[in-house]
Design an enzyme around this catalytic site. Structure first.
Site, short mmCIF file in Angstrom:
data_model
loop_
_atom_site.label_atom_id
_atom_site.label_comp_id
_atom_site.label_asym_id
_atom_site.label_seq_id
_atom_site.Cartn_x
_atom_site.Cartn_y
_atom_site.Cartn_z
N GLY A 98 -24.07 3.11 1.36
CA GLY A 98 -23.13 3.81 0.47
C GLY A 98 -23.54 3.61 -0.97
N GLY A 131 -20.83 0.51 -3.75
CA GLY A 131 -22.25 0.34 -3.42
C GLY A 131 -23.16 0.37 -4.63
CE LYS A 163 -4.44 0.96 0.29
NZ LYS A 163 -5.53 0.21 -0.34
#
Ligand code: NAD
Length: 383
Positions: free
Chosen positions: A191, A196, A77
């Protein structure tokens, strides 16, 4: 180098890199957790508060996510410590380019970037150009292509909805295992952003009935069903799902208490928590968001007989899309690969969880860790 206290274990992290550029004032972080399965993969976020600890935690999740999805990638990351709301387009571009130049020694050989919080396809273009390699990151614009004598590869941006598609496939696979039909199953989605909205779209296309959706303004609920197309139109034109009609408008938190078969948290961390865990009525929770419930909360859901498909299993569609991009696959083939890999992963996790009577997250970590261990043994413990 800033002070930090990152735990080390048998898996990593293999590298913690902090970069600084005096001209742009770039302060960037890259944590490469493990590369036994292949070059490490993980998104690049830009927030004022990102820390080495946060980047490490997310990098470890990527190690498990790639292993669980059966991809030849390790986990990483990266983060740029900056507030994109307080800078111009050109300042943001300069920071992303400086980050790309700084990571040339490891990118793309050991690290391949991707979009994350506050970065998208445009940032991926800048990053890739600054590194000087098309392979430096994924999630690039579709028109960003390279051609060789044998190959023609193009970017696959997030707009295909690979993560939401994977979440929908995970829900369908879990429903199959529990023995209930997706057609007519009721769904609530927290969301209505990238994950979503695409989850809702694909679940509706599978015959499920979307009865509730939320965003930062609140929840819209209609037990008779909400049209995905109309909801997407209302969200785009008015900025919130709560303007959809017919339906009742509730505060955001109410979504978690509704009587539905399937609940998809797809926005915030910790949205399922101490306050609402005992009010949840869903039979299946498919975690589209990252860490929507802490381990102890998942444990309580498990004890109540609610099946939770954990985040790094359910939301791996994005990284499967990344793999497809690196391999030069067409978006249609990417969607087919997401379907296949997510279904295989969910079945393996739920089978082991049932056999050992443990919660699905524990089963998933066990499977992923074993795959990484095997790959490490094969390369002879080389760091
Ligand atoms: P996004 O920014 O596109 O969407 C987030 C949505 O959450 C927005 O619609 C916003 O209105 C809504 N929201 C904000 N506050 C809310 C609240 N209080 N209640 C309900 N909704 C609220 O983000 P995304 O890319 O869809 O990511 C969502 C989650 O999924 C994050 O946890 C992210 O880390 C995770 N995730 C995303 C991907 C991906 O491919 N996009 C992949 C893996 C995991």
């Amino acid at each position: 180098m800033a002070e930090h206290n990152i735990p080390r274990d048998e898996f990593g992290p293999e590298m913690i890199i902090e970069v600084y550029d005096s001209k742009t004032k770039l302060r960037g972080i890259l944590v490469i957790d493990n590369t036994a399965l292949g070059p490490s993969k993980g998104g690049m976020r830009m927030t004022p508060s990102v820390t080495v600890e946060e980047v490490f935690r997310l990098a470890r999740v990527m190690t498990w996510k790639c292993a669980m999805a059966g991809l030849p990638f390790g986990g990483a990351k990266s983060g740029v410590i900056a507030d994109p709301k307080k800078m111009s387009h050109d300042e943001k571009k300069a920071l992303v380019q400086a980050f790309g130049r700084a990571l040339r020694p490891v990118c793309p050989k050991l690290y391949i970037g991707a979009p994350d919080v506050n970065t998208g396809e445009e940032e991926m273009r800048w990053f890739s150009e600054a590194v000087g390699s098309w392979k430096a990151c994924t999630g690039k614009p579709a028109e960003m292509c390279i051609a060789t004598e044998t190959d023609h590869k193009c970017g696959i941006p997030h707009e295909y909805g690979s993560t939401g598609w994977g979440v929908a496939v995970a829900a369908r696979t879990a429903a199959d295992i529990l023995g209930f039909d997706m057609r007519g199953a009721t769904v609530a989605v927290e969301g209505f952003g990238n994950v979503g909205s695409f989850s809702a779209k694909y679940l509706a296309s599978m015959g499920a009935r979307i009865v509730a959706a939320s965003d930062s303004k609140g929840t819209i609920y209609n037990p008779d069903g909400i049209s995905y197309e109309k909801l997407a139109e209302i969200k785009a034109s008015s900025g919130t799902v709560t303007n959809y009609r017919p339906g009742e408008v509730f505060p955001g938190e109410k979504l978690f208490e509704l009587p539905v078969d399937i609940l998809i948290p797809a926005a915030l961390a910790d949205s399922i928590n101490e306050k609402n865990v005992d009010s949840i009525k869903a039979k299946i929770i498919v975690e589209g968001a990252n860490i929507p419930a802490k381990a102890e909360i998942e444990e309580r859901l498990h004890r109540r007989g609610i099946l939770v498909v954990p985040d790094f299993v359910a939301n791996a569609g994005g990284v499967i899309s990344s793999y497809s991009e690196i391999r030069g696959k067409h978006p249609e083939d990417m969607m087919a690969l997401v379907e296949k890999k997510i279904a295989v992963a969910v079945k393996a996790v739920l089978r082991l969880a049932k056999k050992k009577n443990i919660k699905p997250r524990d089963a998933a970590v066990e499977i992923a860790a074993e795959r990484v261990r095997r790959a490490m043994a094969k390369r002879g413990g080389r760091p």
